[in-house]
Design a protein around this motif. Structure first.
Motif, PDB file in Angstrom:
ATOM      1  N   GLY A 192       0.737  -1.195   0.021  1.00  0.00           N
ATOM      2  CA  GLY A 192       0.057   0.051  -0.053  1.00  0.00           C
ATOM      3  C   GLY A 192       0.938   1.307   0.055  1.00  0.00           C
ATOM      4  O   GLY A 192       1.973   1.097  -0.025  1.00  0.00           O
TER       5      GLY A 192
ATOM      6  N   ARG B 285       0.577   0.171  -8.769  1.00  0.00           N
ATOM      7  CA  ARG B 285      -0.378  -0.753  -8.498  1.00  0.00           C
ATOM      8  C   ARG B 285      -1.535  -0.140  -8.273  1.00  0.00           C
ATOM      9  O   ARG B 285      -1.690   0.960  -7.808  1.00  0.00           O
ATOM     10  N   GLU B 286      -2.778  -0.688  -9.000  1.00  0.00           N
ATOM     11  CA  GLU B 286      -3.971  -0.014  -9.001  1.00  0.00           C
ATOM     12  C   GLU B 286      -4.488   0.306  -7.475  1.00  0.00           C
ATOM     13  O   GLU B 286      -5.072   1.468  -7.185  1.00  0.00           O
ATOM     14  N   GLU B 287      -4.229  -0.483  -6.649  1.00  0.00           N
ATOM     15  CA  GLU B 287      -4.659  -0.273  -5.175  1.00  0.00           C
ATOM     16  C   GLU B 287      -3.976   0.860  -4.714  1.00  0.00           C
ATOM     17  O   GLU B 287      -4.625   1.546  -3.714  1.00  0.00           O
ATOM     18  N   HIS B 288      -2.651   1.238  -5.044  1.00  0.00           N
ATOM     19  CA  HIS B 288      -2.109   2.576  -4.694  1.00  0.00           C
ATOM     20  C   HIS B 288      -2.712   3.724  -5.102  1.00  0.00           C
ATOM     21  O   HIS B 288      -2.992   4.604  -4.276  1.00  0.00           O
TER      22      HIS B 288
ATOM     23  N   ASP C  71      -5.908   3.729  -6.047  1.00  0.00           N
ATOM     24  CA  ASP C  71      -7.270   3.817  -5.066  1.00  0.00           C
ATOM     25  C   ASP C  71      -7.157   4.410  -3.924  1.00  0.00           C
ATOM     26  O   ASP C  71      -8.044   5.146  -3.293  1.00  0.00           O
ATOM     27  N   GLU C  72      -5.946   3.832  -3.292  1.00  0.00           N
ATOM     28  CA  GLU C  72      -5.901   4.344  -1.607  1.00  0.00           C
ATOM     29  C   GLU C  72      -5.612   6.012  -1.880  1.00  0.00           C
ATOM     30  O   GLU C  72      -6.054   6.738  -0.981  1.00  0.00           O
TER      31      GLU C  72
END
Length: 158
Positions: free
Chosen positions: A49, A73-76, A78-79
């Protein structure tokens, strides 16, 4: 009484290579004209993250705004989008298309079609190579889609 320095504008990106360096060169004069300092955050591929120190910095420094390219990363990303909403931080994401944030995006389809026409029709190239970007990036997927379409349209195997 001493004047307080302006809060920085944050640029979040995956590195400082040609694309990012040109982006920085383009925004420096605009930020300088408004007396705005900048901070560049370089995202790391292997982290699960956003780093806690970066999140703490965003919360504590109350930046003027955030510019972001795609992150590793897509999660990064999104966060980061969740955090900027929480902080009411003005944000622009470059080369993306999200309904909840301002985005700036090029016309990949037209540009890639013109490139393929030039290479395949004008220059006679029959074995072009496509170097893919990060898999989830919309720009990368659009360019690859046009690449495959144009090759198929001409009967050239990929």
């Amino acid at each position: 009484m001493a004047e307080h320095p302006a809060s920085p504008v944050i640029l979040a990106t995956t590195g400082v290579e040609e694309f990012q360096a040109n982006l920085l060169r383009g925004i420096h004069p605009v930020l300088d004209a408004h007396g705005l300092p900048r901070v560049v955050y370089i995202d790391q591929l292997g982290t699960p993250g956003l780093p806690a120190d970066f999140v703490d910095f965003l919360r504590g420094s109350r930046p003027t705004g955030l510019l972001s390219t795609h992150l590793w990363r897509e999660e990064h990303l999104d966060e980061l989008r969740t955090l900027t909403r929480e902080l009411s931080l003005p944000s622009v994401i470059i080369s993306s298309d999200y309904p909840d944030v301002a985005c700036v995006k090029g016309d990949n389809v037209t540009g890639m079609r013109e490139l393929m026409d030039h290479l395949l029709d004008e220059c006679g190239v029959r074995r072009p190579v496509l170097v893919r970007g990060i898999a989830f990036q919309q720009d990368s997927m659009e360019r690859e889609g046009v690449f495959r379409e144009e090759m198929a349209r001409r009967g050239i195997p990929v």
